[in-house]
Design a protein around this motif. Structure first.
Motif, short mmCIF file in Angstrom:
data_model
loop_
_atom_site.label_atom_id
_atom_site.label_comp_id
_atom_site.label_asym_id
_atom_site.label_seq_id
_atom_site.Cartn_x
_atom_site.Cartn_y
_atom_site.Cartn_z
N UNK A 68 2.05 -1.90 13.98
CA UNK A 68 1.96 -0.70 14.01
C UNK A 68 2.69 0.18 12.57
N UNK A 69 2.75 -0.65 11.60
CA UNK A 69 3.35 -0.25 10.35
C UNK A 69 2.50 0.17 9.22
N UNK A 70 2.91 0.74 8.32
CA UNK A 70 2.14 0.89 7.13
C UNK A 70 2.38 -0.19 6.05
N UNK A 71 1.53 -0.71 5.35
CA UNK A 71 1.54 -1.81 4.30
C UNK A 71 2.80 -1.68 3.49
N UNK A 78 9.67 -7.33 1.86
CA UNK A 78 9.29 -8.65 1.54
C UNK A 78 8.68 -8.75 0.12
N UNK A 79 9.45 -9.00 -1.00
CA UNK A 79 8.98 -9.28 -2.33
C UNK A 79 7.95 -10.23 -2.32
N UNK A 80 7.93 -11.26 -1.45
CA UNK A 80 6.91 -12.34 -1.77
C UNK A 80 5.46 -11.80 -1.50
N UNK A 81 5.36 -10.56 -0.63
CA UNK A 81 3.98 -10.08 -0.57
C UNK A 81 3.44 -9.33 -1.70
N UNK A 83 2.42 -10.34 -4.51
CA UNK A 83 1.45 -11.09 -5.21
C UNK A 83 0.13 -10.67 -5.06
N UNK A 84 -1.07 -11.15 -5.35
CA UNK A 84 -2.26 -10.99 -5.07
C UNK A 84 -2.94 -11.82 -4.07
N UNK A 85 -1.99 -12.73 -3.52
CA UNK A 85 -2.39 -13.71 -2.25
C UNK A 85 -1.27 -13.79 -1.43
N UNK A 86 -1.24 -13.58 -0.30
CA UNK A 86 -0.38 -14.03 0.80
C UNK A 86 0.03 -15.38 0.85
N UNK A 87 1.37 -15.70 0.88
CA UNK A 87 1.77 -17.03 0.88
C UNK A 87 1.52 -17.68 2.66
N UNK A 91 7.65 -17.10 6.23
CA UNK A 91 8.26 -16.01 7.02
C UNK A 91 8.39 -14.76 6.17
N UNK A 92 8.18 -13.81 6.88
CA UNK A 92 8.48 -12.41 6.48
C UNK A 92 9.29 -11.77 7.32
N UNK A 93 9.96 -10.70 7.08
CA UNK A 93 10.86 -9.85 7.94
C UNK A 93 10.04 -8.46 8.36
N UNK A 94 9.96 -8.09 9.50
CA UNK A 94 9.20 -7.02 10.00
C UNK A 94 9.98 -5.97 10.85
N UNK A 95 10.34 -4.83 10.34
CA UNK A 95 11.19 -3.98 11.11
C UNK A 95 10.38 -3.37 12.33
N UNK A 96 11.39 -2.58 13.20
CA UNK A 96 10.51 -1.77 14.16
C UNK A 96 9.99 -0.94 13.92
N UNK A 97 10.29 0.01 12.63
CA UNK A 97 9.59 1.13 12.56
C UNK A 97 9.47 1.31 10.80
N UNK A 98 8.77 2.15 10.47
CA UNK A 98 8.57 2.48 8.90
C UNK A 98 9.79 2.84 8.18
#
Length: 298
Positions: A68-71, A78-81, A83-87, A91-98
């Motif tokens: 329930x977040x925006x991209x 997560x700077x690794x996201x 690129x033009x393809x997801x790695x 692992x990526x970090x996901x916060x509880x809110x935007x």
């Protein structure tokens, strides 16, 4: 009885943080006391980060929707996201809110940050655990933008065999850069797989390295479009051309004219420009790379 007034900010944060509210008096509204008991303040957002392992088939949008977040929130964290393809498998970090995570300079106060980000100081205080500012902080409701970060091309990305020829007669500053950008025609963050190099319609376009023309024709959204395959599994693409001066299968040398700048297809900017891409061959296909990595001094 002495009823303490609950702030509007506390109610809003409580809704975001699972229903926990902070009771604050009117005099405490701006900056609740540092000695506030821990059980009256929600944990900081940064302490509630979750970890998500990217699975095959997932997209940036699908992961954001799952939490329930925006991209843009995930891109900022997560700077690794970017690129033009997801790695896959990372692992990526996901916060509880935007919101965004920021670096805080020594001596900066919540009031300073409130003025900078146009948000209430007590909101910042609460979402950051009711503590004084440290070296990092979370700012809720602010969308990450590629314009907020100036990222230099790491030296490690520079290629030993940089291109000796520029695709236009003279180097120019791109009007739309490579990576996640806000394009002139869009208010959302999108991935841009090349550089948009401004030039007048009719300006000659040159191949940056010798190779073989793999495609010369029209393809949406590129318009008039030339693709050249080079040695070492490299490929360059030239789009929105006014005219094409080469044919498929033709051998070209560095500096050969392959067409002229135009406005064909669906450009990301209304200003006439050459859309220039560099790609490398991999198991995933032709993967986009930052063209600036191939120009040591440009």
């Amino acid at each position: 009885m002495n009823f303490r007034r609950v702030s509007v900010v506390s109610v809003a944060i409580a809704l975001l943080m699972g229903g926990r509210a902070i009771a604050q008096s009117e005099s405490d509204l701006g900056f609740p006391r540092i000695g506030t008991p821990r059980n009256t303040c929600p944990p900081s957002v940064l302490s509630q980060m979750r970890r998500h392992t990217i699975a095959p088939g997932e997209t940036l949008d699908s992961i954001a929707e799952q939490y329930d977040l925006i991209p843009a929130t995930l891109l900022g964290m997560n700077p690794i996201l970017r690129g033009d393809r997801l790695p896959v498998g990372r692992e990526i970090l996901v916060p509880p809110l935007n919101g965004i995570r920021i670096t805080v300079s020594t001596g900066t106060t919540w009031q300073d940050l409130a003025e900078e980000y146009n948000i209430r100081a007590d909101t910042l205080f609460e979402v950051n655990g009711c503590q004084p500012p440290s070296n990092t902080a979370f700012v809720p409701g602010v969308n990450w933008s590629p314009l907020s970060e100036e990222v230099e091309t790491p030296i490690a990305e520079k290629r030993a065999s940089a291109f000796a020829v520029y695709p236009l007669p003279n180097p120019v500053e791109a009007i739309v850069g490579y990576g996640w950008v806000l394009t002139p025609r869009s208010s959302s963050v999108v991935f841009h797989s090349g550089l948009d190099l401004p030039a007048a319609v009719g300006t000659p376009v040159r191949t940056v390295e010798g190779g073989t023309v793999a495609f010369a024709g029209t393809r949406n959204p590129y318009g008039n479009f030339v693709v050249i395959n080079h040695r070492q599994g490299r490929q360059t693409r030239y789009a929105h051309l006014e005219r094409i001066d080469v044919r498929q299968g033709q051998t070209v040398e560095a500096g050969d004219r392959i067409g002229t700048v135009g406005i064909t297809g669906t450009p990301d900017s209304p200003q006439p420009h050459l859309h220039f891409e560099v790609r490398s061959n991999s198991d995933l296909g032709w993967v986009a790379e930052n063209p600036l990595a191939y120009y040591e001094t440009r």
